[in-house]
Write a protein that holds these residues in place. Structure first.
Motif, PDB file in Angstrom:
ATOM      1  N   UNK A  27       4.576   8.404 -13.101  1.00 40.59           N
ATOM      2  CA  UNK A  27       3.976   7.276 -12.379  1.00 40.59           C
ATOM      3  C   UNK A  27       3.564   7.784 -11.001  1.00 40.59           C
ATOM      4  N   UNK A  28       2.348   7.485 -10.602  1.00 39.48           N
ATOM      5  CA  UNK A  28       1.898   7.826  -9.250  1.00 39.48           C
ATOM      6  C   UNK A  28       2.433   6.770  -8.283  1.00 39.48           C
ATOM      7  N   UNK A  29       2.942   7.216  -7.138  1.00 36.84           N
ATOM      8  CA  UNK A  29       3.478   6.291  -6.134  1.00 36.84           C
ATOM      9  C   UNK A  29       2.455   5.243  -5.693  1.00 36.84           C
ATOM     10  N   UNK A  30       1.172   5.600  -5.744  1.00 37.74           N
ATOM     11  CA  UNK A  30       0.133   4.648  -5.345  1.00 37.74           C
ATOM     12  C   UNK A  30      -0.021   3.514  -6.352  1.00 37.74           C
ATOM     13  N   UNK A  31       0.459   3.744  -7.590  1.00 35.75           N
ATOM     14  CA  UNK A  31       0.277   2.735  -8.644  1.00 35.75           C
ATOM     15  C   UNK A  31       1.483   1.816  -8.796  1.00 35.75           C
ATOM     16  N   UNK A  32       2.535   2.088  -8.013  1.00 36.73           N
ATOM     17  CA  UNK A  32       3.757   1.291  -8.132  1.00 36.73           C
ATOM     18  C   UNK A  32       3.497  -0.193  -7.932  1.00 36.73           C
ATOM     19  N   UNK A  33       2.627  -0.490  -6.956  1.00 37.95           N
ATOM     20  CA  UNK A  33       2.416  -1.874  -6.539  1.00 37.95           C
ATOM     21  C   UNK A  33       1.951  -2.761  -7.703  1.00 37.95           C
ATOM     22  N   UNK A  34       1.263  -2.147  -8.684  1.00 36.91           N
ATOM     23  CA  UNK A  34       0.766  -2.926  -9.834  1.00 36.91           C
ATOM     24  C   UNK A  34       1.583  -2.658 -11.097  1.00 36.91           C
ATOM     25  N   UNK A  35       2.699  -1.975 -10.958  1.00 27.68           N
ATOM     26  CA  UNK A  35       3.419  -1.540 -12.153  1.00 27.68           C
ATOM     27  C   UNK A  35       4.248  -2.684 -12.741  1.00 27.68           C
ATOM     28  N   UNK A  36       3.912  -3.053 -13.982  1.00 26.60           N
ATOM     29  CA  UNK A  36       4.540  -4.246 -14.572  1.00 26.60           C
ATOM     30  C   UNK A  36       6.048  -4.148 -14.670  1.00 26.60           C
ATOM     31  N   UNK A  37       6.559  -2.987 -15.066  1.00 22.91           N
ATOM     32  CA  UNK A  37       8.003  -2.882 -15.309  1.00 22.91           C
ATOM     33  C   UNK A  37       8.812  -2.544 -14.063  1.00 22.91           C
ATOM     34  N   UNK A  38       8.169  -1.887 -13.101  1.00 25.02           N
ATOM     35  CA  UNK A  38       8.947  -1.428 -11.933  1.00 25.02           C
ATOM     36  C   UNK A  38       8.826  -2.362 -10.728  1.00 25.02           C
ATOM     37  N   UNK A  39       7.625  -2.943 -10.551  1.00 27.81           N
ATOM     38  CA  UNK A  39       7.382  -3.720  -9.319  1.00 27.81           C
ATOM     39  C   UNK A  39       7.788  -5.180  -9.497  1.00 27.81           C
ATOM     40  N   UNK A  40       9.039  -5.391  -9.889  1.00 32.86           N
ATOM     41  CA  UNK A  40       9.469  -6.776 -10.083  1.00 32.86           C
ATOM     42  C   UNK A  40      10.828  -7.050  -9.436  1.00 32.86           C
ATOM     43  N   UNK A  41      11.059  -6.422  -8.308  1.00 25.21           N
ATOM     44  CA  UNK A  41      12.215  -6.756  -7.473  1.00 25.21           C
ATOM     45  C   UNK A  41      13.574  -6.550  -8.121  1.00 25.21           C
ATOM     46  N   UNK A  42      13.715  -5.480  -8.904  1.00 25.20           N
ATOM     47  CA  UNK A  42      14.982  -5.299  -9.631  1.00 25.20           C
ATOM     48  C   UNK A  42      15.864  -4.183  -9.054  1.00 25.20           C
ATOM     49  N   UNK A  43      15.347  -3.402  -8.112  1.00 24.16           N
ATOM     50  CA  UNK A  43      16.110  -2.240  -7.635  1.00 24.16           C
ATOM     51  C   UNK A  43      16.896  -2.558  -6.353  1.00 24.16           C
ATOM     52  N   UNK A  44      18.114  -1.994  -6.295  1.00 20.46           N
ATOM     53  CA  UNK A  44      18.930  -2.134  -5.077  1.00 20.46           C
ATOM     54  C   UNK A  44      18.410  -1.196  -3.995  1.00 20.46           C
ATOM     55  N   UNK A  45      17.846  -0.057  -4.418  1.00 14.97           N
ATOM     56  CA  UNK A  45      17.360   0.916  -3.434  1.00 14.97           C
ATOM     57  C   UNK A  45      16.234   1.748  -4.032  1.00 14.97           C
ATOM     58  N   UNK A  46      15.298   2.123  -3.175  1.00 13.57           N
ATOM     59  CA  UNK A  46      14.309   3.144  -3.540  1.00 13.57           C
ATOM     60  C   UNK A  46      14.624   4.356  -2.671  1.00 13.57           C
ATOM     61  N   UNK A  47      14.743   5.498  -3.333  1.00 16.00           N
ATOM     62  CA  UNK A  47      15.095   6.759  -2.678  1.00 16.00           C
ATOM     63  C   UNK A  47      13.915   7.709  -2.830  1.00 16.00           C
ATOM     64  N   UNK A  48      13.681   8.533  -1.803  1.00 14.00           N
ATOM     65  CA  UNK A  48      12.641   9.547  -1.959  1.00 14.00           C
ATOM     66  C   UNK A  48      12.963  10.748  -1.075  1.00 14.00           C
ATOM     67  N   UNK A  49      12.901  11.936  -1.651  1.00  5.90           N
ATOM     68  CA  UNK A  49      13.165  13.137  -0.869  1.00  5.90           C
ATOM     69  C   UNK A  49      12.017  14.133  -1.039  1.00  5.90           C
ATOM     70  N   UNK A  50      11.472  14.543   0.082  1.00  2.00           N
ATOM     71  CA  UNK A  50      10.436  15.594   0.120  1.00  2.00           C
ATOM     72  C   UNK A  50       9.194  15.242  -0.696  1.00  2.00           C
ATOM     73  N   UNK A  51       8.863  13.976  -0.804  1.00  5.13           N
ATOM     74  CA  UNK A  51       7.737  13.588  -1.657  1.00  5.13           C
ATOM     75  C   UNK A  51       6.712  12.680  -0.977  1.00  5.13           C
TER      76      UNK A  51
END
Ligand code: SAM
Length: 269
Positions: A95-119
């Motif tokens: 998944x491209x980070x730019x496409x997250x905003x429209x992502x049906x399964x991921x962009x629905x407020x279910x995560x406690x945290x988003x982590x990112x290292x060196x990306x």
């Protein structure tokens, strides 16, 4: 998360996959090895569901998996996601980070945290859109904890690459893949997209390489080498020239690059 590309991942739409997991583990194992401070800042909890954005070959993802309930790893590189799966990541997807905003399964407020290292610094096309996507993935009160290249990161090698291209008649800006924001720039971006910033700092880090500058450019500088794709000899010359101009970066045979990390913790309000 369901995935149609479980056995044979394909590059994220519109992206040519220039990442090589083989080169990454050979030349860049120092990257996840230096991820300790940002994992500590995340402080994953056993009940939490975490999204790892730009997870690469999953070395840090596996570390997170041990500390929380579940981790979804995403990356725009099919080769990296393939390696992450082979390394044992249970839930890894192209998944491209730019496409997250429209992502049906991921962009629905279910995560406690988003982590990112060196990306994040690789997501230059539209960093605000990336932050919007992260926001949509988080529960209210969820946190966005990340470390990426910040203002003045790897300035010596970046300058060397710019000069090498300019000299050959190319506009280096067109081939520079990185966005290295300063504290105020990124703070404003986060606050503008519904985050409260709890901490944000630039951390200078003199980084010992487990390769030479040439190996580093081969692994990370591929965008700058695009004009020389059909000319192996010229490509080699560019790499050698940049390394030769950085001879003072080797101490007792060990090559170093001056990194400048942007590390932050932000909370979805
Ligand atoms: C230096 S690696 C870091 C990987 C891993 N987080 C680590 O610490 O080892 C950067 C990663 O960002 C990924 N990446 C670059 N652009 C991206 C994008 N637009 N969306 C998602 N991932 C991206 C690359 O494919 C690569 O795996």
């Amino acid at each position: 998360m369901t995935d149609s590309s479980t056995t044979n991942p394909t590059p994220a739409a519109g992206n040519e996959d220039k990442w090589s997991s083989q080169m990454y583990s050979k030349h860049a194992s120092f990257v996840p090895a230096l991820g300790g401070p940002v994992v500590q800042l995340l402080a994953p909890q056993p009940h939490e569901r975490i999204l790892d954005l730009g997870a690469g070959d999953g070395v840090l993802t596996l570390d997170l998996e041990k500390q929380c309930q579940s981790v979804v790893a995403i990356d725009s590189s099919a080769d990296m996601i393939d390696a992450a799966r082979k390394n044992g990541c249970k839930d890894a997807h192209v998944v491209d980070g730019h496409d997250l905003v429209d992502h049906e399964e991921l962009a629905n407020g279910q995560f406690d945290a988003v982590f990112s290292s060196a990306a994040l610094h690789w997501m230059k096309k539209d960093p605000v859109r990336v932050i919007q996507g992260v926001n949509k993935c988080l529960k209210p009160g969820g946190r966005f904890v990340a470390e990426c290249g910040g203002f003045m990161n790897i300035a010596e090698v970046r300058t060397g690459l710019h000069w090498a291209l300019k000299k050959r008649g190319f506009n280096p800006e067109e081939f520079d893949p990185w966005f290295f924001p300063g504290v105020q720039t990124y703070r404003k971006m986060l606050e503008g997209q519904g985050f409260r910033v709890d901490s944000i700092e630039l951390v200078p880090r003199l980084t010992k390489l487990n390769t030479d500058v040439a190996g580093w450019i081969d692994t990370f500088g591929f965008s700058f080498l695009k004009p020389f794709e059909g000319d192996v000899e010229e490509r080699r010359k560019v790499i050698e020239e940049v390394q030769a101009n950085l001879m003072f970066s080797a101490d007792d045979g060990v090559w170093h690059i001056m990194y400048q990390r942007l590390r932050f913790k932000a909370v979805k309000v």
